[in-house]
Design a protein around this motif. Structure first.
Motif, PDB file in Angstrom:
ATOM      1  N   ARG B 114       0.801  -1.242   0.000  1.00  0.00           N
ATOM      2  CA  ARG B 114       0.000   0.000   0.000  1.00  0.00           C
ATOM      3  C   ARG B 114       0.821   1.273   0.000  1.00  0.00           C
ATOM      4  N   GLU B 115       2.126   1.151   0.201  1.00  0.00           N
ATOM      5  CA  GLU B 115       2.959   2.344   0.323  1.00  0.00           C
ATOM      6  C   GLU B 115       2.949   3.145  -0.981  1.00  0.00           C
ATOM      7  N   PRO B 116       2.547   4.434  -0.908  1.00  0.00           N
ATOM      8  CA  PRO B 116       2.481   5.240  -2.138  1.00  0.00           C
ATOM      9  C   PRO B 116       3.852   5.632  -2.705  1.00  0.00           C
ATOM     10  N   ASP B 117       4.888   5.731  -1.869  1.00  0.00           N
ATOM     11  CA  ASP B 117       6.206   6.161  -2.349  1.00  0.00           C
ATOM     12  C   ASP B 117       7.025   4.939  -2.786  1.00  0.00           C
ATOM     13  N   PRO B 118       7.417   4.869  -4.062  1.00  0.00           N
ATOM     14  CA  PRO B 118       8.081   3.655  -4.566  1.00  0.00           C
ATOM     15  C   PRO B 118       9.411   3.337  -3.851  1.00  0.00           C
ATOM     16  N   TYR B 119      10.145   4.360  -3.445  1.00  0.00           N
ATOM     17  CA  TYR B 119      11.421   4.106  -2.766  1.00  0.00           C
ATOM     18  C   TYR B 119      11.180   3.479  -1.386  1.00  0.00           C
ATOM     19  N   LEU B 120      10.187   3.971  -0.674  1.00  0.00           N
ATOM     20  CA  LEU B 120       9.872   3.372   0.624  1.00  0.00           C
ATOM     21  C   LEU B 120       9.306   1.961   0.452  1.00  0.00           C
ATOM     22  N   ALA B 121       8.484   1.773  -0.581  1.00  0.00           N
ATOM     23  CA  ALA B 121       7.937   0.432  -0.844  1.00  0.00           C
ATOM     24  C   ALA B 121       9.076  -0.554  -1.107  1.00  0.00           C
ATOM     25  N   ARG B 183       8.868  15.729   4.766  1.00  0.00           N
ATOM     26  CA  ARG B 183       7.710  16.019   5.605  1.00  0.00           C
ATOM     27  C   ARG B 183       6.692  16.928   4.931  1.00  0.00           C
ATOM     28  N   ARG B 184       7.171  17.770   3.982  1.00  0.00           N
ATOM     29  CA  ARG B 184       6.264  18.735   3.357  1.00  0.00           C
ATOM     30  C   ARG B 184       5.439  18.100   2.245  1.00  0.00           C
ATOM     31  N   THR B 185       5.993  17.058   1.601  1.00  0.00           N
ATOM     32  CA  THR B 185       5.310  16.506   0.428  1.00  0.00           C
ATOM     33  C   THR B 185       4.827  15.068   0.604  1.00  0.00           C
ATOM     34  N   ALA B 186       5.342  14.367   1.629  1.00  0.00           N
ATOM     35  CA  ALA B 186       4.993  12.945   1.762  1.00  0.00           C
ATOM     36  C   ALA B 186       3.517  12.769   2.100  1.00  0.00           C
ATOM     37  N   HIS B 187       2.924  11.716   1.566  1.00  0.00           N
ATOM     38  CA  HIS B 187       1.554  11.318   1.893  1.00  0.00           C
ATOM     39  C   HIS B 187       1.517  10.938   3.372  1.00  0.00           C
ATOM     40  N   PRO B 188       0.451  11.306   4.105  1.00  0.00           N
ATOM     41  CA  PRO B 188       0.380  10.922   5.529  1.00  0.00           C
ATOM     42  C   PRO B 188       0.557   9.417   5.759  1.00  0.00           C
ATOM     43  N   LEU B 189       0.060   8.611   4.824  1.00  0.00           N
ATOM     44  CA  LEU B 189       0.191   7.161   4.990  1.00  0.00           C
ATOM     45  C   LEU B 189       1.670   6.745   4.962  1.00  0.00           C
ATOM     46  N   LEU B 309      -2.219  15.827   8.914  1.00  0.00           N
ATOM     47  CA  LEU B 309      -2.970  14.586   9.127  1.00  0.00           C
ATOM     48  C   LEU B 309      -3.958  14.341   7.994  1.00  0.00           C
ATOM     49  N   PRO B 310      -4.239  13.062   7.718  1.00  0.00           N
ATOM     50  CA  PRO B 310      -5.294  12.759   6.742  1.00  0.00           C
ATOM     51  C   PRO B 310      -6.655  13.009   7.404  1.00  0.00           C
ATOM     52  N   LYS B 311      -7.672  13.366   6.600  1.00  0.00           N
ATOM     53  CA  LYS B 311      -8.987  13.609   7.197  1.00  0.00           C
ATOM     54  C   LYS B 311      -9.582  12.304   7.711  1.00  0.00           C
ATOM     55  N   THR B 312      -9.558  11.286   6.863  1.00  0.00           N
ATOM     56  CA  THR B 312     -10.013   9.962   7.308  1.00  0.00           C
ATOM     57  C   THR B 312      -8.827   9.010   7.258  1.00  0.00           C
TER      58      THR B 312
END
Ligand SMILES: [Fe+2]
Ligand SMILES: [Fe+2]
Ligand SMILES: [Fe+2]
Ligand SMILES: [Fe+2]
Ligand SMILES: [Fe+2]
Lengths: 258, 401
Positions: B114-121, B183-189, B309-312
């Motif tokens: 589920r990780e959106p960032d390919p490098y972290l995945a 921190r400024r651009t990463a998806h909260p997930l 934070l993400p809303k949901t």
């Protein structure tokens, strides 16, 4: 509260819990080669290597009284090794002391869960508890008379404590009932009997005949402990095996046991 | 059932209370409960221990936050106690260890997918293959030391086979570091994932460091030493994904949100009502803590928590088997290693590279992970079951022993 041990339920440990998954992982496991040749004997090789470098778990402390020192010196002149007897007495003292705690635990379960036909009685358990306590006292006195420190943990006491580590764990686990507890006590009493026998042989061998005679009385009591515990356990198992099976609804409940 | 973390206020901090009896409950059943119940318990213990660890580190380096951190941390310590004490006493340290590796495999797999960032995945897949091998090594130890079947614990969900061999996982310290998310651009997930897996791996390390010395067999002692070293590498690797420029309060808010997300995930999975009730209670506690910290953050930094934070909450973690994904990853990425922050094929790394020198030094007196599993293939009922079967039927009297 659960008095029975062997009811049918949602046990998930075996491969039959999910035949499709287990067939899949078995096939995958056989299809992939180990990364290193050999077998389990390599573990033993390393253990042997460490064993050669080892100096044991510890030692028997020196005698504490002048009398003990003198006695040790005489024994050594006679060509025997007095610390062996001290070590084994230390083992017995420790085991008997733990035994008292085991029977206290069993009594606690008897109070909460009750017994069964042919099962343990309060008097029976109390009698064994008191025997274990008096055996502890007997061996402590013997150690003191021999000029040894009865509070020390000797190497053999340590070995036997490691070997029987699981017994207090069963006795003190509230999920394990009185019958389960008797299985643990059986292990303790079997060991107890064999070890008293050997201690008596040893006592006679090193010329402590008076002690050996006294120890024989303890062994007689231990023989009764064993037959009592065995009888209680066996009647409990037989009784549950003869009882009506659990109702089907219990057996096929889909959710995990709670 | 998307959870709106701004709407849901949870239980206020002053109503998050315990008694000793409440903290020490009836544990789950090693025999009857689902392996993923154990996975959740082990995982959430790791999450809470990181909540404490993080707050302690902050307290040691910050004056203003001390009081507030102390108040929240005290509750988290009790949450951790209640969760950790759900592990049953008939489950030995080695059995719990098998559970730890099952966490590292299945939770990391879910995160990697589920990780959106390919490098972290990529980083999660990289670590996953190493923990996958650990399960096999500990499984061999369990079988060969005690004559027991590791699948009794993992319950046919997870493969027990060679991953990226543990003996080649040892790398020079800087080759375990990764590039952090921004921190400024990463998806909260992305932030939640990185904090979660860091927490789980750090607790795995601490657990192995605690139980390793309880073993009498020298190979077992060596194996715990070896795998603890890898878990230290994994902790270094995953924590380096975190952006060090986040402010303390920003990290605090994110960490509480991460805890909320993980309790929410356990709640979505759990079928045992006795355990489910605990996840619900602590989800509500963590929402209360989150809102408490959001207040502090907004007051101190004059920023809206909605910025970070993400809303949901995202979809919960998949507490389920990921064999197909793990096998595919093994097939494609077994021979990866890392040089600095980059992933490369092992064959492309020169023989005299610092990580090879480092690894060869460690293995020069023998490799515990290879020793323990020499020739080992998992089979139902232990390798002794296969050996007994080869003797032919004893029952039928063709062989007399
Ligand atoms: Fe006794
Ligand atoms: Fe006895
Ligand atoms: Fe691992
Ligand atoms: Fe790991
Ligand atoms: Fe929290």
């Amino acid at each position: 509260m659960k008095k029975t041990t062997s009811d049918i339920g949602m046990n998930r440990t075996g491969i039959a819990t999910s035949p499709i998954d287990s067939a899949d992982i078995t096939q995958a496991a056989l299809a992939r080669q180990p990364s290193h040749l050999g077998d389990e004997s390599l573990i033993l090789k390393v253990r042997q290597q460490y064993a050669l470098e080892s100096e044991g778990v510890g030692s028997v402390p020196p005698p504490v009284s002048l009398k003990g020192v003198a006695k040790t010196a005489v024994d050594m002149l006679k060509g025997s090794k007095p610390t062996v007897f001290i070590d084994k007495l230390g083992e017995r003292a420790a085991f008997e002391r733990t035994g008292v705690r085991l029977y206290q635990g069993a009594l606690g379960k008897l109070e909460a869960l009750g017994s069964w036909e042919g099962g343990p009685t309060r008097e029976g358990l109390e009698r064994i508890l008191n025997d274990e306590l008096s055996h502890f006292g007997l061996v402590t006195e013997a150690l003191t008379k021999l000029g040894a420190d009865p509070t020390a943990v000797t190497p053999s006491a340590d070995v036997v404590a490691v070997a029987s580590m699981g017994i207090p764990a069963v006795v003190s686990d509230p999920r394990m009932n009185l019958r389960d507890t008797l299985s643990a006590l059986l292990v303790a009493e079997l060991t107890d009997n064999a070890c008293w026998e050997m201690l008596i042989e040893l006592a006679r061998g090193v010329g402590h005949d008076t002690l050996a005679d006294r120890f024989q009385l303890a062994l007689d009591a231990e023989a009764q402990h064993l037959s009592m515990v065995r009888g209680w356990l066996s009647s409990g198992v037989t009784l549950e095996a003869r009882a009506a099976p659990m109702p089907q609804a219990e057996a096929t409940r889909p959710a995990p046991l709670v | 059932m998307a959870l709106d973390i701004f709407q849901e206020k949870g239980v206020p901090l002053d109503r998050q209370v315990f008694t000793w009896k409440d903290l020490v409950r009836r544990p789950y059943s090693k025999l009857d409960d689902d392996a993923f119940t154990r996975v959740c318990v082990i995982y959430m213990n790791g999450i809470l221990s990181d909540a404490l660890r993080t707050k302690h580190a902050m307290s040691r380096m910050n004056r203003e936050l001390r009081e507030q951190l102390a108040i929240i941390r005290r509750v988290e310590q009790f949450e951790q106690t209640l969760i950790n004490w759900l592990n049953p006493p008939d489950q030995t340290p080695l059995e719990t260890t098998l559970g730890f590796e099952q966490v590292a495999i299945e939770v990391t797999a879910s995160v990697a997918l589920r990780e959106p960032d390919p490098y972290l995945a990529q980083t999660y897949r990289f670590g996953l293959l190493e923990d996958f091998d650990h399960l096999y090594r500990y499984g061999a130890l369990y079988d060969r030391l005690e004559g027991k079947d590791p699948n009794n614990i993992t319950q046919s969900y997870t493969d027990i086979l060679v991953g990226r061999p543990t003996s080649v996982e040892h790398r020079y310290p800087v080759d375990d570091l990764r590039r952090p998310y921004d921190r400024r651009t990463a998806h909260p997930l992305t932030k939640i994932h990185a904090m979660s897996i860091t927490a789980a791996e750090n607790q795995t390390h601490d657990y192995y460091m605690t139980v390793g010395p309880f073993f009498s067999d020298p190979v077992a002692r060596q194996l715990y030493a070896e795998i603890a070293a890898i878990e230290e590498q994994h902790t270094s690797m995953y924590e380096s994904l975190l952006d060090p420029d986040e402010t303390l309060l920003e990290r605090c808010v994110l960490h509480e949100a991460m805890q909320v997300y993980n309790f929410y995930s356990c709640l979505a999975y759990e079928k045992n009502p006795r355990i489910k009730e605990i996840w619900q209670r602590f989800l509500d506690y963590e929402l209360g803590q989150l809102h408490h910290v959001i207040q502090l953050f907004q007051k101190a930094e004059g920023r809206d928590a909605a910025e970070i934070l993400p809303k949901t909450l995202p979809e919960p973690i998949g507490f389920k088997e990921h064999r197909e994904f793990v096998r595919k990853t093994l097939n494609e990425e077994e021979d990866l290693t890392s040089i600095g922050t980059d992933y490369v094929r092992l064959a492309e790394v020169p023989r005299d590279h610092r990580s090879f020198v480092y690894r060869d030094q460690l293995n020069s007196d023998g490799s515990p992970s290879e020793t323990v599993a020499a020739g080992y293939q998992w089979i139902p009922g232990t390798e002794l079951a296969a050996r007994a079967a080869r003797m032919g039927s004893v029952y039928e009297g063709k062989k007399v022993h």
